[in-house]
Design a protein around this motif. Sequence first.
Motif, mmCIF file in Angstrom:
data_model
loop_
_atom_site.group_PDB
_atom_site.id
_atom_site.type_symbol
_atom_site.label_atom_id
_atom_site.label_comp_id
_atom_site.label_asym_id
_atom_site.label_seq_id
_atom_site.Cartn_x
_atom_site.Cartn_y
_atom_site.Cartn_z
ATOM 1 N N ALA A 132 45.566 58.578 30.342
ATOM 2 C CA ALA A 132 43.794 59.578 30.714
ATOM 3 C C ALA A 132 43.707 58.666 31.067
ATOM 4 C CB ALA A 132 43.809 60.123 29.371
ATOM 5 N N PRO A 133 43.302 58.612 32.556
ATOM 6 C CA PRO A 133 41.863 57.803 32.699
ATOM 7 C C PRO A 133 41.573 58.136 33.685
ATOM 8 C CG PRO A 133 43.941 58.322 34.766
ATOM 9 C CD PRO A 133 44.487 59.364 33.563
ATOM 10 N N ALA A 134 39.787 57.992 33.433
ATOM 11 C CA ALA A 134 38.343 58.167 33.912
ATOM 12 C C ALA A 134 37.171 57.423 34.698
ATOM 13 C CB ALA A 134 37.884 58.682 32.972
ATOM 14 N N HIS A 139 32.078 53.189 40.276
ATOM 15 C CA HIS A 139 33.789 53.974 40.938
ATOM 16 C C HIS A 139 35.144 52.494 40.112
ATOM 17 C CE1 HIS A 139 31.178 55.179 44.158
ATOM 18 N NE2 HIS A 139 31.748 56.355 44.019
ATOM 19 N N ALA A 140 34.667 52.160 38.616
ATOM 20 C CA ALA A 140 35.623 52.435 38.173
ATOM 21 C C ALA A 140 36.816 52.970 37.986
ATOM 22 C CB ALA A 140 34.986 51.269 37.127
ATOM 23 N N LYS A 147 37.953 49.050 31.391
ATOM 24 C CA LYS A 147 38.226 49.097 32.579
ATOM 25 C C LYS A 147 39.475 48.873 32.831
ATOM 26 C CE LYS A 147 35.960 47.439 36.962
ATOM 27 N NZ LYS A 147 34.548 46.829 37.622
ATOM 28 N N VAL A 148 40.166 49.306 33.957
ATOM 29 C CA VAL A 148 41.655 49.199 34.449
ATOM 30 C C VAL A 148 41.784 48.617 35.933
ATOM 31 C CG1 VAL A 148 42.748 49.736 32.631
ATOM 32 C CG2 VAL A 148 42.392 51.639 34.539
ATOM 33 N N GLY A 164 41.614 48.858 46.246
ATOM 34 C CA GLY A 164 41.234 48.817 44.760
ATOM 35 C C GLY A 164 42.134 47.415 43.428
ATOM 36 N N SER A 165 42.012 47.227 42.750
ATOM 37 C CA SER A 165 42.538 46.273 41.828
ATOM 38 C C SER A 165 43.202 47.236 40.722
ATOM 39 C CB SER A 165 42.630 45.203 41.309
ATOM 40 O OG SER A 165 42.142 44.185 42.246
ATOM 41 N N LEU A 166 44.296 47.103 40.149
ATOM 42 C CA LEU A 166 44.976 47.684 38.906
ATOM 43 C C LEU A 166 45.741 46.815 38.428
ATOM 44 C CD1 LEU A 166 46.613 51.082 40.834
ATOM 45 C CD2 LEU A 166 45.098 51.324 38.843
#
Length: 332
Positions: A132-134, A139-140, A147-148, A164-166
């Motif tokens: 469930a990302p938001a 812009h994170a 923060k992911v 981006g980095s995940l």
Amino acid sequence: MPTPPATASGTPAVAWPGLARQVFISRETDPWFNLALEEWLVRRHPAATVAVFVYRNRPCVVIGRNQNPWLECRIGEMRRRGVGLARRISGGGAVYHDLGNLNYTVVVPRPHYTREAPFGPVLDALRGFGLAPALDGRHAIRIEGRKVSGSAFLVTSAAALHHGSLLVSTDLAALDAVLNPDAAAFETHAVRSRPDVVANLAEWAPGLTSARVTDALLDAFGCAGTPPVELSADACRRQPGFLAVEERHRSRGWLLGHTPAFHRTVTVGAGGCEVRIGVTVREGVVESAAPCPADAVSPAAGRDIWQSWIGQPYDQVCDAGPLPLPPPHPQP
């Protein structure tokens, strides 16, 4: 490749319909090579094409274009852990990379670019794993407030780069150990990172791998039918001009010389007492050094110490010690 999960709507999210896709996957984990490859792609991006580039780096700290490594990194801890220093061409803050961190880059023709557009496919890819990302106002990407993923941007006259980095399964203890030093003694206009509470995607999706996230991202960006091009260092270095870009990413001039000017105060022993020395550094080199006015000492006391700093690379004389820089030329 394993089949990626469906997105939240049941079908892959597709941005920029009508534009052809290119997919590049790096075989290398050398951060300076991969960052040079990013620059190479955006500087030579063909019109009417969306390029998606995916890679991982061995342990390193990647700082933004306008950042100061001494403000962002615990230099001694980086040396102890064998963590390298790299600088990217985009802005934003410092990030820690290791093999549990997946990096994606999207290059879009400038007329088709908006800052928000790349986030839709990324969010859809993550939702496909039951997450469930938001997206927040900076812009994170966050899950349950943590923060992911962070991102940064570069816009040229012809193309725009979003990367981006995940955090999939990153060593968060190492991340915490090498970032966010005490920088109270610095005066500078360099961009500062904002410390944050971070987490790995694998915390909510046990067993999640970078390979599975890669497949989901490519599907969400509309690349399911596009064969990926796997890029090796040998092949890229045979391209005219590429080696010069990579060597610049490895150079002191880029890694240190691009640091915005700064002033800091250091304490040294002189004349039987401790003296605070004001040091000004420009382009990574000590421009001036002198005792602070309040610390009056004999004119000769300790002068040979701080005067010898002038004209020297700052990392060769500062208390943090040498920075963990790469060899100036790629290793075979």
